[in-house]
Design a protein around this motif. Structure first.
Motif, mmCIF file in Angstrom:
data_model
loop_
_atom_site.group_PDB
_atom_site.id
_atom_site.type_symbol
_atom_site.label_atom_id
_atom_site.label_comp_id
_atom_site.label_asym_id
_atom_site.label_seq_id
_atom_site.Cartn_x
_atom_site.Cartn_y
_atom_site.Cartn_z
ATOM 1 N N VAL A 1 0.594 -2.305 -1.662
ATOM 2 C CA VAL A 1 1.655 -1.827 -2.764
ATOM 3 C C VAL A 1 2.695 -1.710 -2.584
ATOM 4 C CG1 VAL A 1 0.439 0.448 -2.051
ATOM 5 C CG2 VAL A 1 0.730 0.503 -4.677
ATOM 6 N N VAL A 2 3.816 -1.141 -3.728
ATOM 7 C CA VAL A 2 4.878 -0.844 -3.845
ATOM 8 C C VAL A 2 4.970 0.407 -4.049
ATOM 9 C CG1 VAL A 2 6.857 -1.576 -5.631
ATOM 10 C CG2 VAL A 2 5.470 -3.399 -4.730
ATOM 11 N N THR A 3 5.703 0.871 -3.792
ATOM 12 C CA THR A 3 6.033 2.401 -3.778
ATOM 13 C C THR A 3 6.764 3.102 -4.396
ATOM 14 O OG1 THR A 3 3.940 2.937 -1.204
ATOM 15 C CG2 THR A 3 5.631 5.016 -2.156
ATOM 16 N N CYS A 4 6.941 3.965 -5.549
ATOM 17 C CA CYS A 4 7.652 4.017 -5.997
ATOM 18 C C CYS A 4 7.679 6.011 -5.833
ATOM 19 C CB CYS A 4 7.680 4.053 -7.454
ATOM 20 S SG CYS A 4 8.023 2.488 -8.298
ATOM 21 N N SER A 5 9.493 5.984 -5.487
ATOM 22 C CA SER A 5 9.105 7.498 -5.134
ATOM 23 C C SER A 5 10.826 8.058 -4.986
ATOM 24 C CB SER A 5 8.815 7.605 -3.303
ATOM 25 O OG SER A 5 9.344 8.478 -2.880
ATOM 26 N N SER A 6 10.820 9.439 -5.502
ATOM 27 C CA SER A 6 11.670 10.342 -5.734
ATOM 28 C C SER A 6 12.783 9.997 -4.508
ATOM 29 C CB SER A 6 11.551 11.346 -6.235
ATOM 30 O OG SER A 6 10.916 12.419 -4.863
ATOM 31 N N VAL A 7 13.915 10.083 -4.067
ATOM 32 C CA VAL A 7 14.191 10.510 -3.100
ATOM 33 C C VAL A 7 13.473 12.196 -1.846
ATOM 34 C CG1 VAL A 7 15.980 11.032 -1.447
ATOM 35 C CG2 VAL A 7 16.197 9.596 -3.208
ATOM 36 N N HIS A 8 13.483 12.871 -2.119
ATOM 37 C CA HIS A 8 12.469 13.998 -1.649
ATOM 38 C C HIS A 8 11.081 13.554 -1.641
ATOM 39 C CE1 HIS A 8 15.869 15.776 -3.980
ATOM 40 N NE2 HIS A 8 15.300 16.757 -3.806
ATOM 41 N N LYS A 9 10.597 12.886 -2.169
ATOM 42 C CA LYS A 9 9.377 12.395 -1.672
ATOM 43 C C LYS A 9 8.975 11.776 -0.279
ATOM 44 C CE LYS A 9 6.762 15.043 -4.309
ATOM 45 N NZ LYS A 9 5.057 16.573 -3.845
ATOM 46 N N ALA A 10 9.871 10.582 -0.515
ATOM 47 C CA ALA A 10 10.444 9.483 0.543
ATOM 48 C C ALA A 10 10.640 10.330 1.807
ATOM 49 C CB ALA A 10 10.495 8.668 0.079
ATOM 50 N N LYS A 11 11.023 11.591 1.975
ATOM 51 C CA LYS A 11 11.938 11.968 3.130
ATOM 52 C C LYS A 11 10.114 12.058 4.175
ATOM 53 C CE LYS A 11 14.171 15.706 5.168
ATOM 54 N NZ LYS A 11 13.018 16.537 6.148
ATOM 55 N N ASP B 1 7.489 -2.977 0.339
ATOM 56 C CA ASP B 1 8.306 -2.250 -0.494
ATOM 57 C C ASP B 1 8.735 -0.951 -0.885
ATOM 58 O OD1 ASP B 1 9.583 -4.725 0.541
ATOM 59 O OD2 ASP B 1 10.089 -5.327 -1.570
ATOM 60 N N PHE B 2 9.489 -0.002 -0.195
ATOM 61 C CA PHE B 2 10.088 1.085 -1.523
ATOM 62 C C PHE B 2 11.392 0.843 -2.702
ATOM 63 C CE2 PHE B 2 8.610 4.606 2.316
ATOM 64 C CZ PHE B 2 7.893 3.896 2.229
ATOM 65 N N ILE B 3 10.782 1.713 -3.363
ATOM 66 C CA ILE B 3 11.464 1.518 -4.919
ATOM 67 C C ILE B 3 12.417 3.417 -4.557
ATOM 68 C CG2 ILE B 3 12.768 1.180 -6.971
ATOM 69 C CD1 ILE B 3 10.066 -0.928 -6.833
ATOM 70 N N LEU B 4 13.820 3.617 -4.243
ATOM 71 C CA LEU B 4 13.816 5.459 -4.502
ATOM 72 C C LEU B 4 14.367 5.158 -5.557
ATOM 73 C CD1 LEU B 4 14.084 5.784 -0.850
ATOM 74 C CD2 LEU B 4 11.729 6.122 -1.738
ATOM 75 N N SER B 5 14.707 6.317 -6.104
ATOM 76 C CA SER B 5 15.256 6.965 -6.999
ATOM 77 C C SER B 5 15.698 8.646 -7.166
ATOM 78 C CB SER B 5 14.506 6.753 -8.328
ATOM 79 O OG SER B 5 15.570 7.439 -9.662
ATOM 80 N N ILE C 1 1.367 -6.341 -10.695
ATOM 81 C CA ILE C 1 1.878 -6.135 -9.405
ATOM 82 C C ILE C 1 1.721 -4.328 -9.153
ATOM 83 C CG2 ILE C 1 3.287 -5.177 -7.780
ATOM 84 C CD1 ILE C 1 5.299 -7.659 -9.140
ATOM 85 N N ARG C 2 0.062 -4.544 -7.412
ATOM 86 C CA ARG C 2 0.602 -3.069 -7.623
ATOM 87 C C ARG C 2 1.120 -2.211 -7.385
ATOM 88 N NH1 ARG C 2 -3.557 -2.978 -3.128
ATOM 89 N NH2 ARG C 2 -4.357 -0.614 -4.422
ATOM 90 N N VAL C 3 0.695 -0.626 -7.645
ATOM 91 C CA VAL C 3 1.956 -0.192 -7.679
ATOM 92 C C VAL C 3 1.346 1.752 -7.837
ATOM 93 C CG1 VAL C 3 2.965 0.158 -9.854
ATOM 94 C CG2 VAL C 3 4.442 0.908 -8.244
ATOM 95 N N GLN C 4 2.188 2.408 -6.557
ATOM 96 C CA GLN C 4 1.859 3.829 -6.642
ATOM 97 C C GLN C 4 2.980 3.992 -6.894
ATOM 98 O OE1 GLN C 4 -0.328 4.613 -3.016
ATOM 99 N NE2 GLN C 4 1.582 3.695 -2.024
ATOM 100 N N VAL C 5 2.770 5.553 -7.512
ATOM 101 C CA VAL C 5 4.230 6.438 -7.759
ATOM 102 C C VAL C 5 3.468 7.822 -7.079
ATOM 103 C CG1 VAL C 5 5.931 8.506 -9.635
ATOM 104 C CG2 VAL C 5 4.848 5.868 -10.034
ATOM 105 N N ALA C 6 4.999 7.859 -5.936
ATOM 106 C CA ALA C 6 4.698 9.602 -4.913
ATOM 107 C C ALA C 6 4.918 10.616 -5.810
ATOM 108 C CB ALA C 6 5.576 9.497 -3.884
#
Length: 520
Positions: A453-463, A336-340, A358-363
């Protein structure tokens, strides 16, 4: 915009979830292919999220009759992928930096790229500043003229670089102002360095990455070399990059992009490029409005921002749901993605997932680098977390006051976000070294969107990315509001674009998360 900027990420060339594999083209797609084949004028293609624009650029180029065709790519990785997929033997793909380097090499023969890359900026700074200025001030000058050479190559007067100086933290701390080192001094030195960079051939160092855009535009070294120039991701290119592309074209220009995905104005992107080029070139406009990525319910949600957005009949039903923040942790699954909109909530989410094993990364490797630089600046080689946090509070208060005094209220939010992010990341660490190690381990640009992995990302980085299920922290998308403003806050166009980009990352399910982590 740098060739290393990762606003268009690894999945930019993935086959989207519902895109048909058979070449049964729609009327929109056929119109674009036909215009490449038979058109005589300039063309603007407005391609919305998930519409398969890369496929149709390449298909169009395969029918183009021109003998010299250049497809301008956003970065090196994309250029390599486009080169692999190009079918027309008369076409090639290059980054605009590579094209700029070619222009420089024609005027300054045997000019090599600078190695190490920082040497060019440092040498220019030393030449204009001299030996007496403190190293800290030299670093600010080097950063400013390097950013400005790419973003504002024609800058020459006081005030031309102030926005860039504040944007990229090239403003001296107050302690330096008593010695005469204020933002005006930094700007003045940067402008002198830019003038020197344009005039003197750097035999000793070679040219750096910024020079590849700066020198051809500043010195007007572009010459028409191609009969057809295609510029992809036009809304993410800087005005200087687009000037370079136009200067190399002796025939038709095809500009491709989505003005509703223009979210990088703060980094120098020409967010009005499609409208401007349409007018300047008297270009024909064709749409790509049917997405093959997003489920139908998600498309309906996105139509609040882009009314012409359409779902392919092949798309699944999609699902849009709402969820309170407290229940998100139990709902999130690997992949899953979590965007902020902000980074501090992402840090809190990441820490909560780490505690839940839970495995997680931040873009955002560059975000991590900026946080580490601030940690090193404030800790001054001491390892005490309490002492660092005290310094962080002082820094945050001081920088917010300075931003307000400079009438740059919009920067306060970014300062506070950085401070809150670091406070969250300090949770449970025993020293500054452990904090920097945590930052290194958490922030990355490698393997974003991996299933394990769960990907946490700013909206800008997720583009440019996509996931089957995307959680969006809705309350981080609130519009900026100036102090003293009356009436309801009205989101700017760029803020609406950010929300559109966020919801169109989802393939099957979009989850609007209401509420924020307690610390944010």
């Amino acid at each position: 915009m740098s060739e290393h900027d990762d606003s268009v990420l690894d999945q930019a060339f993935s086959t989207t979830a519902y895109e048909p594999t058979l070449k049964v083209w729609s009327d929109q797609q056929k119109a674009i292919h036909q215009e490449f084949a038979d058109g005589t004028g300039h063309l603007v293609i407005r391609a919305f999220a998930g519409t398969g624009k890369t496929t149709h650029i390449l298909e169009g180029i395969s029918h183009a009759p021109e003998r010299r065709i250049m497809l301008c790519a956003f970065n090196k990785r994309i250029q390599e992928e486009l080169t692999r997929r190009l079918q027309n033997p008369n076409a090639q793909a290059k980054t605009l930096h590579a094209l700029g380097y070619g222009c420089v090499s024609r005027y300054w023969e045997h000019m090599r790229p600078c190695a190490p890359s920082y040497l060019r900026a440092r040498t220019l700074t030393d030449a204009v500043v001299g030996d007496q200025a403190p190293d800290a001030m030299k670093r600010l000058v080097s950063t400013l003229h390097t950013k400005a050479r790419e973003m504002a190559p024609l800058a020459s007067s006081a005030g031309d670089l102030l926005d860039i100086a504040y944007q990229f933290d090239c403003v001296p701390d107050e302690e330096w102002e008593v010695f005469g080192y204020d933002v005006g001094w930094v700007e003045q030195m940067a402008l002198k360095a830019m003038g020197l960079a344009a005039e003197k051939k750097p035999i000793a160092t070679g040219i750096d990455f910024a020079d590849m855009i700066f020198l051809p535009v500043r010195n007007r070294w572009m010459r028409p070399m191609y009969d057809l120039v295609v510029v992809d991701e036009c809304q993410d290119m800087s005005a200087a990059q687009l000037t370079l592309a136009q200067g190399l074209c002796g025939g038709r220009i095809v500009a491709v992009g989505d003005s509703f995905q223009a979210i990088y104005a703060f980094r120098g992107a020409d967010s009005t490029s499609l409208d401007r080029l349409t007018t300047e070139l008297s270009a024909k406009v064709l749409p790509l409005s049917v997405t093959y990525r997003c489920g139908r319910a998600i498309v309906e949600e996105a139509r609040r921002f882009v009314p012409d957005f359409e779902a392919s009949p092949l798309n699944g039903p999609g699902l849009v749901t709402d969820l309170p923040y407290e229940k998100m942790g139990a709902a999130v699954q690997l992949g899953d993605f979590i965007l902020s909109r902000k980074n501090a909530p992402l840090a809190s989410v990441a820490m909560s997932l780490i505690r839940a094993q839970i495995r997680v990364q931040v873009a955002g490797k560059d975000i991590g680098a900026g946080l580490k630089a601030l940690v090193e600046k404030l800790s001054k080689a001491k390892n005490s977390i309490p002492a660092f946090l005290d310094k962080l509070v002082e820094w945050e208060s001081r920088e917010c006051v300075r931003a307000l005094k400079a009438d740059r209220e919009e920067q306060v939010q970014g300062i506070q976000d950085k401070g809150e992010t670091l406070r969250v990341l300090c949770e449970g660490v025993t020293g500054v070294k452990e904090l920097t190690a945590r930052i290194d381990g958490l922030f990355t640009d490698d393997g974003l969107g991996a299933k394990g992995v769960v990907t946490c990302s700013s909206v800008h980085k997720a583009k440019g990315l996509q996931a089957n299920r995307v959680f969006v922290l809705k309350d981080t998308l609130t519009p900026f509001r100036k102090r003293g403003a009356k009436g309801p806050a009205v989101p700017t166009q760029e803020e609406r674009n950010i929300e559109y980009v966020a919801c169109t990352r989802a393939i099957d399910e979009l989850v609007w998360v209401h509420g924020l982590p307690g610390d944010c």
